[in-house]
Scaffold this motif. Structure first.
Motif, PDB file in Angstrom:
ATOM      1  N   LYS A 149       0.839  -1.193   0.000  1.00  0.00           N
ATOM      2  CA  LYS A 149       0.000   0.000   0.000  1.00  0.00           C
ATOM      3  C   LYS A 149       0.876   1.245   0.000  1.00  0.00           C
ATOM      4  N   GLU A 157       0.224   5.471  -0.087  1.00  0.00           N
ATOM      5  CA  GLU A 157      -0.754   6.562  -0.045  1.00  0.00           C
ATOM      6  C   GLU A 157      -0.062   7.868  -0.382  1.00  0.00           C
ATOM      7  N   SER A 198      -0.435  12.028  -0.685  1.00  0.00           N
ATOM      8  CA  SER A 198      -1.248  13.153  -0.222  1.00  0.00           C
ATOM      9  C   SER A 198      -0.491  14.455  -0.421  1.00  0.00           C
ATOM     10  N   LEU A 213      -3.605  10.816   5.803  1.00  0.00           N
ATOM     11  CA  LEU A 213      -3.706   9.363   5.623  1.00  0.00           C
ATOM     12  C   LEU A 213      -5.182   9.032   5.513  1.00  0.00           C
ATOM     13  N   GLU A 214      -5.582   8.551   4.353  1.00  0.00           N
ATOM     14  CA  GLU A 214      -6.984   8.232   4.090  1.00  0.00           C
ATOM     15  C   GLU A 214      -7.886   9.403   4.460  1.00  0.00           C
ATOM     16  N   GLY A 215      -7.430  10.612   4.130  1.00  0.00           N
ATOM     17  CA  GLY A 215      -8.200  11.829   4.374  1.00  0.00           C
ATOM     18  C   GLY A 215      -8.070  12.406   5.772  1.00  0.00           C
ATOM     19  N   GLN A 268      -2.607  14.661   9.309  1.00  0.00           N
ATOM     20  CA  GLN A 268      -1.464  14.228  10.113  1.00  0.00           C
ATOM     21  C   GLN A 268      -0.472  15.393  10.176  1.00  0.00           C
TER      22      GLN A 268
END
Length: 156
Positions: free
Chosen positions: A26, A28, A30, A53-55, A58
């Motif tokens: 995986k 991601e 952003s 992270l996944e919207g 952070q």
């Protein structure tokens, strides 16, 4: 001072950050912003960054201090995803002169991985007038490195 290339007043950088994991295979991607904050009469520099992270937002921060005579570097790192409420202390070196295109820093630390032995962590930062890159790596007890984060920025 070896961190002079980062310290040009309060500087903002914008770019993207790749996070490898938390699952196998995986990655991601952003948007990310990084702020450079000179501190204590330019003897330290703090890099504050954000990403998602996944919207979910952070944040992280690296506090760097250099000993120009010894070309050594100390770093304290905090991050909402990786460290939680802990601080990782890292040490390292400065590579090259700040004006060189291949100027950069590298620091190493470790973190507990119960019930096994500690794992290593390595952070590299390279910078020139137009670009700044931050890369982070997990280091397994057998010395094999795995990419954890790759962030690339341009001056905002």
């Amino acid at each position: 001072m070896p961190l002079r290339a980062l310290i040009a007043g309060r500087v903002e950088w914008r770019g993207s950050s790749l996070l490898y994991g938390p699952g196998p295979g995986k990655v991601e991607d952003s948007a990310s912003t990084l702020h450079v904050v000179p501190m204590l009469h330019d003897t330290f520099v703090r890099l504050d960054y954000d990403w998602a992270l996944e919207g979910a937002p952070q944040q992280g921060s690296l506090l760097l201090g250099a000993d120009p005579a010894a070309c050594t570097l100390s770093c304290h790192w905090i991050d909402t995803f990786h460290d939680g409420r802990g601080v990782m202390a890292l040490t390292g070196r400065v590579d090259g002169d700040p004006g060189d295109p291949d100027w950069g820093v590298e620091v190493r630390g470790s973190y507990p991985a119960p019930p096994g032995v500690d794992w290593g962590w390595r952070i590299t930062i390279t910078c020139d007038a137009d670009a700044l890159q931050v890369a982070m790596f997990n280091i397994a007890p057998d010395g094999v490195e795995y990419p954890a984060v790759e962030a690339a920025y341009a001056r905002a």
